[in-house]
Design an enzyme around this catalytic site. Structure first.
Site, PDB file in Angstrom:
ATOM      1  N   HIS A  75     -34.513  58.285 -11.778  1.00 32.20           N
ATOM      2  CA  HIS A  75     -33.328  59.141 -11.849  1.00 32.20           C
ATOM      3  C   HIS A  75     -33.779  60.325 -12.695  1.00 32.20           C
ATOM      4  O   HIS A  75     -34.307  60.137 -13.800  1.00 32.20           O
ATOM      5  CB  HIS A  75     -32.163  58.433 -12.508  1.00 32.20           C
ATOM      6  CG  HIS A  75     -31.077  59.377 -12.966  1.00 32.20           C
ATOM      7  ND1 HIS A  75     -30.032  59.752 -12.154  1.00 32.20           N
ATOM      8  CD2 HIS A  75     -30.905  60.041 -14.142  1.00 32.20           C
ATOM      9  CE1 HIS A  75     -29.255  60.603 -12.817  1.00 32.20           C
ATOM     10  NE2 HIS A  75     -29.759  60.791 -14.032  1.00 32.20           N
ATOM     11  N   CYS A 144     -29.749  61.843  -6.697  1.00 29.00           N
ATOM     12  CA  CYS A 144     -29.863  62.618  -7.934  1.00 29.00           C
ATOM     13  C   CYS A 144     -31.205  63.327  -8.050  1.00 29.00           C
ATOM     14  O   CYS A 144     -31.305  64.399  -8.649  1.00 29.00           O
ATOM     15  CB  CYS A 144     -29.664  61.695  -9.135  1.00 29.00           C
ATOM     16  SG  CYS A 144     -30.840  60.327  -9.207  1.00 29.00           S
TER      17      CYS A 144
END
Length: 352
Positions: A75, A144
């Site tokens: 992420h 993301c």
């Protein structure tokens, strides 16, 4: 990106760069000539903070499920101008390194930018906030890391993240074994994204939440504007009935797509292990299942939706006496009565 990172065993790690990426800062700040020929301050540094959404579990899970070693499941946030820009419940801004509840596993130096914070945030407001929404989010193709890649490309004139980051899901999670791991990562990823705004400033990290998917973009909120009051709940939480385990319901929905007997075997197994825990809460042996248990693997782990239900019910991968196991978390013990009733209800829907 996919867990509740806070519920997994903590893993100590230090920040480190990928080998060969970026270079150490020079002893003296870099200078550049302004339009009048005078020397001006160095351009702002752009960095990628890469977090492991499995909080250190990726090496064990990947070898077991994919047959190959995966160091982390990324992420990514872009750090520049003293802020971290990342995708959570939408395009968000936060304090570098304190946005998602776990420390970054890697910090990558991407370069320097001639853009300003105002230019970046105007671009997010008018372009990226419309292209990257909770509605079109996809763990595999629009996540993301893709958002962070677009932020980096704007700042660095088309240069984005190292390719392995935005391409991770497509390369690592394809094939039957990858689909099993995908179910677990989707839960981890969703919980991290939905929880990050509430975890800091009560949702104030998303100054772009006013941007809709249609109509003209709203005016850009000032970079130094005061934080809005805390949101009462995330959209997902607001829509869910009280007491509903959304992750469990999502897993059961996925399981419902399987043939009747496959579904029956999975639900029967899940019900049995849940009953054992509920009836014998003080017995540790009922709170551990060997990962390589052939019957359990065939009936639950190898079935689409089975692993997702297992994790949502409170089981997490762990190691016990040198063996890979699924372990029932202490914090999940109180929800086993509800889980048992849901499994019984799903079984009752099956014909025969």
């Amino acid at each position: 990106f996919w867990l509740k990172p806070r519920r997994l065993p903590p893993v100590a790690r230090g920040r480190r760069r990928l080998a060969g990426v970026g270079a150490p800062p020079p002893t003296c700040p870099l200078k550049r000539l302004g339009s009048g020929g005078h020397v001006s301050a160095a351009m702002p540094k752009v960095q990628a903070y890469v977090y492991d959404i499995t909080n250190g579990m990726a090496p064990m899970l990947s070898q077991q499920l994919l047959g190959k070693q995966v160091e982390l499941v990324p992420h990514t946030g872009i750090v520049v101008f003293g802020k971290e820009y990342f995708f959570g419940s939408g395009p968000c801004i936060g304090e570098p390194g304190n946005c998602v509840g776990i420390p970054p596993a890697k910090v990558l130096d991407l370069g320097e930018t001639a853009k300003t914070a105002e230019e970046l945030e105007a671009h997010i407001n008018s372009v990226l906030a419309l292209e990257h929404t909770a509605e079109n989010y996809s763990l595999m193709t629009h996540n993301c890391n893709h958002y962070a890649d677009d932020v980096a490309k704007f700042l660095l004139g088309g240069q984005g993240l190292p390719e392995w980051i935005p391409n991770f899901a497509q390369e690592a999670l394809t094939g039957p074994m990858g689909q099993m791991l995908k179910s677990q990562l989707e839960i981890m990823d969703r919980q991290m994204r939905e929880g990050n705004s509430a975890a800091a400033n009560g949702g104030a990290m998303n100054p772009f939440g006013h941007v809709g998917s249609s109509g003209a973009p709203a005016a850009m909120p000032p970079a130094a504007a005061a934080a809005p009051p805390p949101a009462a709940a995330t959209p997902a939480a607001a829509a869910a009935p009280a007491g509903t385990n959304e992750d469990l319901e999502a897993g059961l929905k996925s399981l419902a797509s399987q043939p009747t007997e496959v579904r029956r075997a999975a639900l029967t197994t899940l019900l049995k292990i849940t009953q054992n825990v509920e009836k014998n809460p003080a017995e540790p042996k009922f709170r551990r299942i060997k990962t390589e248990n052939p019957a359990f693997k065939k009936k639950v782990i190898d079935v689409e939706g089975g692993m997702e239900v297992l994790i949502a019910a409170g089981w997490t991968p762990d190691v016990f006496e040198g063996e890979d196991v699924w372990m029932m978390e202490d914090g999940a013990m109180g929800s086993q009565g509800h889980n048992m009733r849901r499994f019984e209800a799903e079984l009752a829907k099956l014909p025969g």
